[in-house]
Design a protein around this motif. Structure first.
Motif, short mmCIF file in Angstrom:
data_model
loop_
_atom_site.label_atom_id
_atom_site.label_comp_id
_atom_site.label_asym_id
_atom_site.label_seq_id
_atom_site.Cartn_x
_atom_site.Cartn_y
_atom_site.Cartn_z
N VAL A 5 0.85 -1.19 0.00
CA VAL A 5 0.00 0.00 0.00
C VAL A 5 0.89 1.24 0.00
O VAL A 5 1.76 1.38 0.85
CB VAL A 5 -0.94 0.01 1.22
N ASN A 6 0.68 2.11 -0.98
CA ASN A 6 1.42 3.37 -1.09
C ASN A 6 0.44 4.53 -0.97
O ASN A 6 -0.67 4.46 -1.48
CB ASN A 6 2.11 3.50 -2.46
N PHE A 7 0.88 5.60 -0.33
CA PHE A 7 0.09 6.83 -0.26
C PHE A 7 0.63 7.81 -1.29
O PHE A 7 1.84 7.98 -1.41
CB PHE A 7 0.27 7.49 1.11
N TRP A 8 -0.27 8.48 -2.02
CA TRP A 8 0.16 9.62 -2.81
C TRP A 8 0.57 10.68 -1.81
O TRP A 8 0.05 10.72 -0.69
CB TRP A 8 -0.98 10.13 -3.68
N LYS A 9 1.50 11.56 -2.19
CA LYS A 9 2.01 12.54 -1.23
C LYS A 9 0.90 13.41 -0.65
O LYS A 9 0.94 13.77 0.52
CB LYS A 9 3.14 13.39 -1.83
N GLU A 10 -0.12 13.72 -1.45
CA GLU A 10 -1.23 14.53 -0.94
C GLU A 10 -2.02 13.76 0.11
O GLU A 10 -2.53 14.33 1.07
CB GLU A 10 -2.17 14.94 -2.08
N ALA A 11 -2.14 12.43 -0.07
CA ALA A 11 -2.87 11.60 0.89
C ALA A 11 -2.11 11.50 2.21
O ALA A 11 -2.73 11.37 3.27
CB ALA A 11 -3.12 10.21 0.31
N VAL A 12 -0.78 11.57 2.16
CA VAL A 12 0.01 11.59 3.40
C VAL A 12 -0.37 12.83 4.21
O VAL A 12 -0.57 12.76 5.43
CB VAL A 12 1.53 11.57 3.10
N LYS A 13 -0.52 13.96 3.52
CA LYS A 13 -0.92 15.20 4.20
C LYS A 13 -2.31 15.06 4.80
O LYS A 13 -2.57 15.50 5.92
CB LYS A 13 -0.87 16.38 3.22
N ASP A 14 -3.23 14.42 4.04
CA ASP A 14 -4.58 14.18 4.55
C ASP A 14 -4.51 13.35 5.83
O ASP A 14 -5.16 13.66 6.83
CB ASP A 14 -5.43 13.39 3.54
N TYR A 15 -3.70 12.29 5.80
CA TYR A 15 -3.57 11.37 6.94
C TYR A 15 -3.06 12.10 8.18
O TYR A 15 -3.59 11.91 9.27
CB TYR A 15 -2.65 10.22 6.57
N LYS A 16 -2.07 12.94 7.99
CA LYS A 16 -1.48 13.65 9.13
C LYS A 16 -2.47 14.59 9.81
O LYS A 16 -2.33 14.90 10.98
CB LYS A 16 -0.23 14.42 8.68
N LYS A 17 -3.49 15.05 9.09
CA LYS A 17 -4.47 15.97 9.64
C LYS A 17 -5.59 15.26 10.42
O LYS A 17 -6.38 15.91 11.08
CB LYS A 17 -5.12 16.78 8.51
N LEU A 18 -5.65 13.94 10.34
CA LEU A 18 -6.74 13.19 10.97
C LEU A 18 -6.59 13.12 12.47
O LEU A 18 -5.49 13.13 13.00
CB LEU A 18 -6.80 11.77 10.40
N ASP A 19 -7.73 12.98 13.16
CA ASP A 19 -7.68 12.77 14.61
C ASP A 19 -7.38 11.29 14.90
O ASP A 19 -7.35 10.46 13.99
CB ASP A 19 -8.98 13.23 15.28
N GLY A 20 -7.17 10.97 16.16
CA GLY A 20 -6.74 9.63 16.56
C GLY A 20 -7.68 8.52 16.15
O GLY A 20 -7.26 7.49 15.62
N ALA A 21 -8.99 8.69 16.39
CA ALA A 21 -9.96 7.65 16.05
C ALA A 21 -10.01 7.41 14.54
O ALA A 21 -10.10 6.27 14.08
CB ALA A 21 -11.34 8.03 16.56
N THR A 22 -9.92 8.48 13.78
CA THR A 22 -9.97 8.36 12.32
C THR A 22 -8.69 7.71 11.80
O THR A 22 -8.75 6.85 10.91
CB THR A 22 -10.20 9.74 11.68
N LYS A 23 -7.54 8.08 12.34
CA LYS A 23 -6.28 7.43 11.95
C LYS A 23 -6.33 5.93 12.24
O LYS A 23 -5.86 5.13 11.45
CB LYS A 23 -5.08 8.05 12.68
N LYS A 24 -6.92 5.58 13.37
CA LYS A 24 -7.03 4.17 13.74
C LYS A 24 -7.84 3.42 12.69
O LYS A 24 -7.47 2.33 12.26
CB LYS A 24 -7.68 4.04 15.13
#
Length: 107
Positions: A5-24
């Protein structure tokens, strides 16, 4: 054998903005993609908002989030690319995905 599984660089930014429950939830979704590949999720198509044929989505209605991805064959290993992670607000995530796909195609 696990899928990669690879993240596009923009999706990495999306991921970093998520809260804990959403990241989980996203982490669990990635584990499912690694195990089951593109056999999971809802296949997407073209709409008036976005051209997403060949892409799929996983969504969590309780958290109000969608993960847009596609599988690409690469030497018999299924590569799953995470394009966008976003809130389920109107068609916003689909529009973002379409813009990112268009930009990637133009590069």
């Amino acid at each position: 054998m696990k899928n990669k599984v690879n993240f596009w660089k923009e999706a990495v930014k999306d991921y970093k903005k998520l809260d804990g429950a959403t990241k989980k939830w996203v982490n669990l979704a990635i584990e499912r993609l690694e195990e089951k590949g593109s056999s999971i999720g809802k296949k997407l198509g073209n709409t008036q908002y976005a051209k997403l044929v060949g892409f799929s989505e996983l969504k969590n209605q309780r958290l109000g989030i969608r993960l847009i991805y596609r599988a690409t064959p690469d030497n018999k290993i299924e590569i799953i690319e995470i394009v966008v992670i976003g809130k389920r607000e109107a068609e916003k995530v689909f529009i973002s995905a379409d813009k990112r796909i268009s930009k990637k195609t133009d590069d």
